[in-house]
Design a protein around this motif. Structure first.
Motif, short mmCIF file in Angstrom:
data_model
loop_
_atom_site.label_atom_id
_atom_site.label_comp_id
_atom_site.label_asym_id
_atom_site.label_seq_id
_atom_site.Cartn_x
_atom_site.Cartn_y
_atom_site.Cartn_z
N SER A 162 0.96 -1.11 -0.02
CA SER A 162 0.04 0.12 0.03
C SER A 162 0.96 1.19 -0.05
O SER A 162 2.06 1.21 0.29
N PRO A 163 0.43 2.44 -0.33
CA PRO A 163 1.38 3.55 -0.52
C PRO A 163 1.69 4.14 0.92
O PRO A 163 2.54 5.32 1.05
N TYR A 164 1.18 3.56 2.12
CA TYR A 164 1.51 4.10 3.40
C TYR A 164 2.61 3.34 3.86
O TYR A 164 2.44 2.11 4.26
N LEU A 165 3.57 4.05 4.57
CA LEU A 165 4.83 3.22 5.24
C LEU A 165 4.94 3.58 6.59
O LEU A 165 4.74 4.95 6.99
N LEU A 166 5.53 2.69 7.39
CA LEU A 166 6.03 3.15 8.65
C LEU A 166 7.23 3.47 8.78
O LEU A 166 8.29 2.86 8.22
N ALA A 167 7.90 4.69 9.35
CA ALA A 167 9.11 5.25 9.23
C ALA A 167 10.06 4.44 10.11
O ALA A 167 9.78 3.78 11.12
N PRO A 168 11.39 4.12 9.84
CA PRO A 168 12.28 3.87 10.71
C PRO A 168 12.57 4.78 11.93
O PRO A 168 12.61 5.76 11.73
N MET A 169 12.45 4.10 13.08
CA MET A 169 12.69 4.96 14.18
C MET A 169 13.67 4.16 15.34
O MET A 169 13.36 3.29 15.87
N GLN A 170 14.95 4.68 15.29
CA GLN A 170 15.94 3.99 16.38
C GLN A 170 15.48 3.93 17.73
O GLN A 170 14.93 4.98 18.01
N GLY A 171 15.70 2.75 18.15
CA GLY A 171 15.15 2.97 19.56
C GLY A 171 13.42 2.44 19.61
O GLY A 171 13.30 2.34 20.90
N VAL A 172 12.78 2.36 18.62
CA VAL A 172 11.51 2.09 18.77
C VAL A 172 11.27 0.99 17.70
O VAL A 172 10.64 0.09 17.99
N THR A 173 11.46 1.20 16.40
CA THR A 173 11.03 0.09 15.48
C THR A 173 12.03 -0.97 15.41
O THR A 173 12.23 -1.55 14.33
N GLU A 174 12.30 -1.77 16.43
CA GLU A 174 12.89 -2.88 16.44
C GLU A 174 11.78 -3.97 16.26
O GLU A 174 10.69 -3.58 16.15
N PRO A 175 12.13 -5.06 15.98
CA PRO A 175 11.24 -6.25 15.54
C PRO A 175 10.00 -6.24 16.43
O PRO A 175 9.04 -6.45 15.74
N SER A 176 10.02 -6.20 17.81
CA SER A 176 9.05 -6.25 18.40
C SER A 176 7.85 -5.27 18.13
O SER A 176 6.59 -5.71 18.04
N PHE A 177 8.32 -4.04 18.18
CA PHE A 177 7.43 -2.98 17.79
C PHE A 177 6.53 -3.18 16.34
O PHE A 177 5.45 -3.17 16.26
N ARG A 178 7.67 -3.49 15.39
CA ARG A 178 7.14 -3.55 13.95
C ARG A 178 6.24 -4.54 14.04
O ARG A 178 5.10 -4.69 13.23
N GLU A 179 6.49 -5.71 14.61
CA GLU A 179 5.61 -6.92 14.37
C GLU A 179 4.20 -6.56 14.75
O GLU A 179 3.18 -6.90 14.20
N ARG A 180 4.06 -5.70 16.07
CA ARG A 180 2.82 -5.48 16.70
C ARG A 180 2.18 -4.76 15.51
O ARG A 180 0.93 -4.84 15.67
N VAL A 181 2.69 -3.73 15.12
CA VAL A 181 1.97 -2.77 14.02
C VAL A 181 1.63 -3.44 12.76
O VAL A 181 0.52 -3.45 12.30
N LEU A 182 2.64 -4.41 12.51
CA LEU A 182 2.18 -4.97 11.11
C LEU A 182 1.20 -6.20 11.47
O LEU A 182 0.16 -6.41 10.56
N GLU A 183 1.01 -6.68 12.40
CA GLU A 183 0.03 -7.67 12.97
C GLU A 183 -1.45 -7.01 12.88
O GLU A 183 -2.49 -7.50 12.55
N ARG A 184 -1.35 -5.52 13.09
CA ARG A 184 -2.69 -5.03 13.51
C ARG A 184 -2.98 -3.88 12.27
O ARG A 184 -4.11 -3.59 12.48
N ASN A 185 -2.09 -3.94 11.34
CA ASN A 185 -2.56 -3.15 10.09
C ASN A 185 -2.32 -4.13 8.94
O ASN A 185 -1.26 -4.36 8.55
N GLY A 186 -3.49 -4.52 8.10
CA GLY A 186 -3.08 -5.46 7.05
C GLY A 186 -2.40 -4.89 5.81
O GLY A 186 -2.20 -3.64 5.86
N PRO A 187 -2.06 -5.68 4.82
CA PRO A 187 -1.16 -5.16 3.75
C PRO A 187 -1.87 -4.19 3.02
O PRO A 187 -1.32 -3.58 1.96
N GLY A 188 -3.43 -4.13 2.88
CA GLY A 188 -4.05 -3.08 2.14
C GLY A 188 -3.97 -1.70 2.86
O GLY A 188 -4.17 -0.76 2.29
N ALA A 189 -3.46 -1.80 4.19
CA ALA A 189 -3.65 -0.54 5.07
C ALA A 189 -2.07 0.03 5.21
O ALA A 189 -1.55 1.05 4.62
#
Ligand code: FMN
Length: 350
Positions: A11-38
């Motif tokens: 989709s055209p919407y992306l989550l930014a890289p953020m040092q100290g935050v977007t390590e795998p645990s945070f990213r996975e929680r966000v990816l689980e909750r927003n489907g690939p269409g979002a």
């Protein structure tokens, strides 16, 4: 089809890289909750490359183990073209779906090492680094570069955009603030429009997205093909999907996030909850943290008390449905605390 013709985002919407935050645990929680269409994809925090190429195990740790339909690009930051190129080639060997180069970090360490935003004054070096990485990874793996709109001012935004394109990148990501502006001033989206006008590769605009409606507004008003969210996703990780979540869902995210950090051995209970508190500084989702009670969350020094408060926020919604599961949460996390001692060091320590 070469990478230039097709970027891997869903989709055209992306989550930014953020040092100290977007390590795998945070990213996975966000990816689980927003489907690939979002949510279309995201990135690792930056991996700092100094003089020698990073080992594959460090790159793998940044990418994490779980795979989603959306790609997670691996972001590299450095100024040594050879070390950057060799690291990028290793990232491709371990199947990183996209390589991103960081030319925007204004942290003192990056600037001292003449990396990140230090290079914004030297478009020719930006081009040289992009070209070296392109050559090392070949044409198949997509390559992007994330710049700011300039160093001291925005006069170089077109030159920087052309440097990224000239070096052979498939995507230009522009944070609309300059290095001098840091993070706090309002992002001037006219600079994004200027970058779009300067190149023929797709541009992803970033900076100053506060709510769901801003994502499409940024694309519409600037001509950017993609829009990237940074801090607003720390306030509301569901921002890519629109619509609200309940207090219980918000608490569940934070509990799962802490558990994910501890599972990887990346954190003690104390440091996992410090990370949770870092999110709580921004958090608005589910009305869990409000301007009236934010300070009381942030002042909570005792990890067990903070976790108990999150558990209570699960409230009737989840505890009622699955008492056993949520009732065991604190015990669970305390067990993980023991297990993680066996696990070793965090990815930041490696
Ligand atoms: C805590 C924090 C860490 C960041 N780390 C990175 C990073 O590792 N790589 C990067 O390219 N940008 C990094 N950024 C910048 C963001 O990706 C983004 O460009 C910036 O926050 C502007 O977007 P926003 O206004 O939506 O927050 C970071 C920003 C924050 C707040």
């Amino acid at each position: 089809m070469t990478a230039r013709q097709k970027l891997p985002f869903t989709s055209p919407y992306l989550l930014a890289p953020m040092q100290g935050v977007t390590e795998p645990s945070f990213r996975e929680r966000v990816l689980e909750r927003n489907g690939p269409g979002a949510l279309g994809g995201t990135f690792t925090e930056f991996c700092r490359v100094v003089r020698t190429p990073l080992p594959r195990r460090v790159l793998s740790a940044h990418l994490g183990e779980k795979r989603f339909p959306q790609p997670v690009g691996l972001q590299l930051m450095g100024s040594d073209a050879q070390a950057m190129a060799q690291t990028a080639a290793r990232a491709v060997e371990i199947s990183a779906p996209l390589i991103d180069l960081n030319f925007g970090c204004p942290a003192k360490g990056a600037l001292r090492g003449c990396a990140g935003a230090a290079l914004l004054d030297e478009p020719a070096r930006v081009e040289e680094l992009v070209r070296a990485v392109r050559k090392a990874i070949g044409e198949e793996t997509p390559l992007s570069a994330k710049i700011r709109a300039g160093g001291e001012d925005d006069r170089n935004v077109e030159a920087l955009a052309r440097a990224v394109e000239g070096g052979g990148a498939d995507l230009l990501i522009v944070h609309a603030r300059t290095r001098r502006e840091g993070y706090s001033v309002a992002a001037d989206w006219r600079r994004l429009e200027r970058a779009v006008g300067a190149v023929s590769i797709p541009v992803c605009g970033n900076g100053g997205i506060h709510e769901y409606g801003d994502l499409e507004r940024l694309r519409r008003t600037t001509g950017c093909a993609l829009a990237m969210v940074g801090r607003a996703a720390l306030a509301d990780p569901w921002i890519f999907s629109g619509g609200g979540v309940s207090r219980g869902e918000a608490a569940r995210f934070l509990i799962d996030y802490a558990a994910g950090l501890m599972d990887r051995g990346a954190c003690t209970l104390e440091s996992a909850l410090r990370r949770v508190k870092q999110l709580l500084r921004y958090w608005t989702a589910g009305g869990l943290v409000t301007d009236d009670n934010r300070l009381s969350w942030l002042r909570e020094e005792n990890p067990e008390a903070l976790m108990a408060r999150l558990e209570r926020a699960l409230g009737g919604e989840e505890i009622g449905r699955n008492r056993a599961d949520s009732g065991e949460l604190l015990g669970d996390l305390t067990c993980r605390r023991g297990a993680q001692r066996e696990h070793g060091r965090s990815i930041h320590e490696r």
